[in-house]
Design an enzyme around this catalytic site. Sequence first.
Site, PDB file in Angstrom:
ATOM      1  N   THR A 156       3.119   4.502   1.274  1.00 45.49           N
ATOM      2  CA  THR A 156       4.186   4.703   2.262  1.00 45.49           C
ATOM      3  C   THR A 156       3.611   5.258   3.560  1.00 45.49           C
ATOM      4  OG1 THR A 156       5.840   4.974   0.547  1.00 45.49           O
ATOM      5  CG2 THR A 156       6.338   5.985   2.681  1.00 45.49           C
ATOM      6  N   GLY A 174       0.843  -1.193   0.000  1.00 46.06           N
ATOM      7  CA  GLY A 174       0.000   0.000   0.000  1.00 46.06           C
ATOM      8  C   GLY A 174       0.877   1.241   0.000  1.00 46.06           C
ATOM      9  N   CYS A 203       2.422   0.394  -8.748  1.00 46.69           N
ATOM     10  CA  CYS A 203       3.503   0.866  -7.871  1.00 46.69           C
ATOM     11  C   CYS A 203       4.759   1.096  -8.690  1.00 46.69           C
ATOM     12  CB  CYS A 203       3.743  -0.124  -6.746  1.00 46.69           C
ATOM     13  SG  CYS A 203       4.017  -1.810  -7.302  1.00 46.69           S
ATOM     14  N   GLU A 220       5.591  -3.342   0.999  1.00 50.72           N
ATOM     15  CA  GLU A 220       5.763  -2.987  -0.421  1.00 50.72           C
ATOM     16  C   GLU A 220       4.999  -1.693  -0.614  1.00 50.72           C
ATOM     17  OE1 GLU A 220       7.804  -4.348  -2.247  1.00 50.72           O
ATOM     18  OE2 GLU A 220       8.091  -6.369  -1.488  1.00 50.72           O
TER      19      GLU A 220
HETATM   20  P1  NAD Z   1      -3.347   2.553   1.299  1.00 51.32           P
HETATM   21  O1  NAD Z   1      -2.077   2.592   2.063  1.00 51.32           O
HETATM   22  O2  NAD Z   1      -4.313   3.654   1.444  1.00 51.32           O
HETATM   23  O3  NAD Z   1      -4.163   1.235   1.665  1.00 51.32           O
HETATM   24  C1  NAD Z   1      -3.597  -0.061   1.556  1.00 51.32           C
HETATM   25  C2  NAD Z   1      -4.300  -1.001   2.511  1.00 51.32           C
HETATM   26  O4  NAD Z   1      -4.021  -0.609   3.865  1.00 51.32           O
HETATM   27  C3  NAD Z   1      -5.824  -1.009   2.399  1.00 51.32           C
HETATM   28  O5  NAD Z   1      -6.268  -2.351   2.482  1.00 51.32           O
HETATM   29  C4  NAD Z   1      -6.265  -0.196   3.616  1.00 51.32           C
HETATM   30  O6  NAD Z   1      -7.552  -0.530   4.056  1.00 51.32           O
HETATM   31  C5  NAD Z   1      -5.215  -0.602   4.634  1.00 51.32           C
HETATM   32  N1  NAD Z   1      -5.026   0.339   5.746  1.00 51.32           N
HETATM   33  C6  NAD Z   1      -5.394   1.643   5.821  1.00 51.32           C
HETATM   34  N2  NAD Z   1      -5.017   2.163   7.011  1.00 51.32           N
HETATM   35  C7  NAD Z   1      -4.381   1.181   7.687  1.00 51.32           C
HETATM   36  C8  NAD Z   1      -3.728   1.112   8.952  1.00 51.32           C
HETATM   37  N3  NAD Z   1      -3.643   2.164   9.760  1.00 51.32           N
HETATM   38  N4  NAD Z   1      -3.163  -0.065   9.323  1.00 51.32           N
HETATM   39  C9  NAD Z   1      -3.225  -1.136   8.514  1.00 51.32           C
HETATM   40  N5  NAD Z   1      -3.823  -1.145   7.295  1.00 51.32           N
HETATM   41  C10 NAD Z   1      -4.387   0.013   6.882  1.00 51.32           C
HETATM   42  O7  NAD Z   1      -2.906   2.329  -0.237  1.00 51.32           O
HETATM   43  P2  NAD Z   1      -3.847   2.311  -1.528  1.00 51.32           P
HETATM   44  O8  NAD Z   1      -4.313   3.714  -1.785  1.00 51.32           O
HETATM   45  O9  NAD Z   1      -4.844   1.215  -1.387  1.00 51.32           O
HETATM   46  O10 NAD Z   1      -2.799   1.862  -2.661  1.00 51.32           O
HETATM   47  C11 NAD Z   1      -2.025   2.752  -3.405  1.00 51.32           C
HETATM   48  C12 NAD Z   1      -0.602   2.774  -2.887  1.00 51.32           C
HETATM   49  O11 NAD Z   1      -0.086   1.448  -2.825  1.00 51.32           O
HETATM   50  C13 NAD Z   1       0.348   3.527  -3.793  1.00 51.32           C
HETATM   51  O12 NAD Z   1       1.208   4.323  -3.021  1.00 51.32           O
HETATM   52  C14 NAD Z   1       1.143   2.422  -4.482  1.00 51.32           C
HETATM   53  O13 NAD Z   1       2.407   2.805  -4.958  1.00 51.32           O
HETATM   54  C15 NAD Z   1       1.220   1.406  -3.405  1.00 51.32           C
HETATM   55  N6  NAD Z   1       1.483   0.085  -3.961  1.00 51.32           N
HETATM   56  C16 NAD Z   1       2.709  -0.479  -3.748  1.00 51.32           C
HETATM   57  C17 NAD Z   1       3.002  -1.704  -4.309  1.00 51.32           C
HETATM   58  C18 NAD Z   1       4.350  -2.356  -4.115  1.00 51.32           C
HETATM   59  O14 NAD Z   1       4.448  -3.559  -4.346  1.00 51.32           O
HETATM   60  N7  NAD Z   1       5.375  -1.642  -3.717  1.00 51.32           N
HETATM   61  C19 NAD Z   1       2.042  -2.360  -5.063  1.00 51.32           C
HETATM   62  C20 NAD Z   1       0.809  -1.751  -5.257  1.00 51.32           C
HETATM   63  C21 NAD Z   1       0.536  -0.527  -4.686  1.00 51.32           C
END
Ligand code: NAD
Length: 467
Positions: A220, A218, A274, A240
């Site tokens: 950073t 998700g 990502c 990640e």
């Molecule tokens: P996000 O961080 O908003 O959410 C990711 C997940 O975390 C969701 O399931 C969300 O419900 C959960 N979440 C939210 N708050 C939380 C907390 N306090 N504790 C635990 N879990 C929590 O990310 P997003 O908007 O869903 O995704 C987009 C981001 O993900 C972009 O920055 C992208 O670059 C990154 N991403 C990284 C990779 C990688 O492999 N490096 C792959 C895909 C996406």
Amino acid sequence: MPFDMLIKGRLEKGAKLMDVIDPSTREVFAQCARASAEQVNLAVDAAAAAFDEWSSTPLAQRQAVLARVADVIEANTEELARLLTKEQGKPLAEATTEVGGAAYLFRHYSSVDIPIRVIEETESGRVELHRRPLGVVGAILPWNFPVFMASGKIAPALLAGNTMVLKPAPSTPLTTLRLGELLKDIIPAGTLNIITDCNDLGPLLTSHPKVRKIAFTGSTQTGLKVMSSVAADLKRLTLELGGNDAGIVLDDCDPKQVAPLLFKAAFANNGQVCVAMKRLYVPEKLYDAVCEELAGIANKAVVGPGLEEGVELGPIQNREQYEKLKALIEESRWDGEIIAGGDCPQRPGYFINPTIVRDIAEGSRLVDEEQFGPVLPVIKYADLNDAVYRANATSYGLGNSVWSPNVSRAHEVACRLDSGTVWVNQHGVVTPTTPFAGAKLSGFGVEFAEEGLAELTQVKVVNVTKI
Ligand code: NAD
């Protein structure tokens, strides 16, 4: 279809229901289960209770389960792909490729071995390195590749003998829930549990004392919160996270040849990757030609609902991301010149025409931050050393790429870039046989390959001496 959760081998209604929006219409098209905190605890208890049996199941049997999962995904590709397009937005062909990739991941891990390594063998004894499963793994996912990401978490974790509680992103829960339903009678009860939330239950999972590892993908921003949460009881962790990958075009490229490849690197999955190329550095002498080629491709790209024939770019997945991108585009009008896109098609969904911005540089949010969408800044450089410096001058470090017909020259530049992966003449290629890891604020730990599997296990040394 009810879209229930999978807890202890049973399909469970949520404590509440939640709406799922079709991003190509902005309308609610389905409802699914939403877990209560109590249901998260039940899911973790189920995974903890299943651990002894699953971890002591012989590896060959665990591999056989993963192979059956691959069969089931393959047999249901069409249904899963259509559902994925509906909830995520991507064109059906891309959704079909994603589901195929998910089946491929399970197939791959169904033949991966976890051997005992003999470190030392002498007349008097033997030292062995065993890899033991950790216990319950909590997997938390984003919304850009729901099926591929879920499979990339489930397959290696279960192969290693762990059990799992998996939480998809709130805006893309359906394909994962449907997958759970399809796998209910294939994966032993409690071994895989799937719960869904409205962005509220992640912290419960990351702080749960019975969870021994968090595998998080998700942003950073959220990753930092997850890291501080797991510190309390020293859970294992992989993060990640986000990226701001640069592409550097070298001055011997043919703009016509390279532009379609650059476009794909930046705009696949509508830029919601990502490891999308998020900033492009082009030498002065090719700058106008590359900008022109990219704008030409962007202007021709077909934007529309993913289920419509011939569509190349679907909608942005959710409203928050759509609004963020529109704001970035408005700002970039002042910081640079928009030469393609910059507007939204007259359709009800979260659509944005693919946008190319030229004459823009560092100091603009579009260059300095992760846009995660179909907007590419093209930045001019005069000196290659300067381009390398600028590409590295970011707190992210997920990926970068170098483009040139002279592969050894590109390779030399690649070795100077500071990220988990550097591609040459491609961008964003991820496979289960290659380690995937972010540098700096892009991640912590490794996924895939031997290195990733190691992070789903605990090292156990058996040190024997004769008496
Ligand atoms: P996000 O961080 O908003 O959410 C990711 C997940 O975390 C969701 O399931 C969300 O419900 C959960 N979440 C939210 N708050 C939380 C907390 N306090 N504790 C635990 N879990 C929590 O990310 P997003 O908007 O869903 O995704 C987009 C981001 O993900 C972009 O920055 C992208 O670059 C990154 N991403 C990284 C990779 C990688 O492999 N490096 C792959 C895909 C996406």
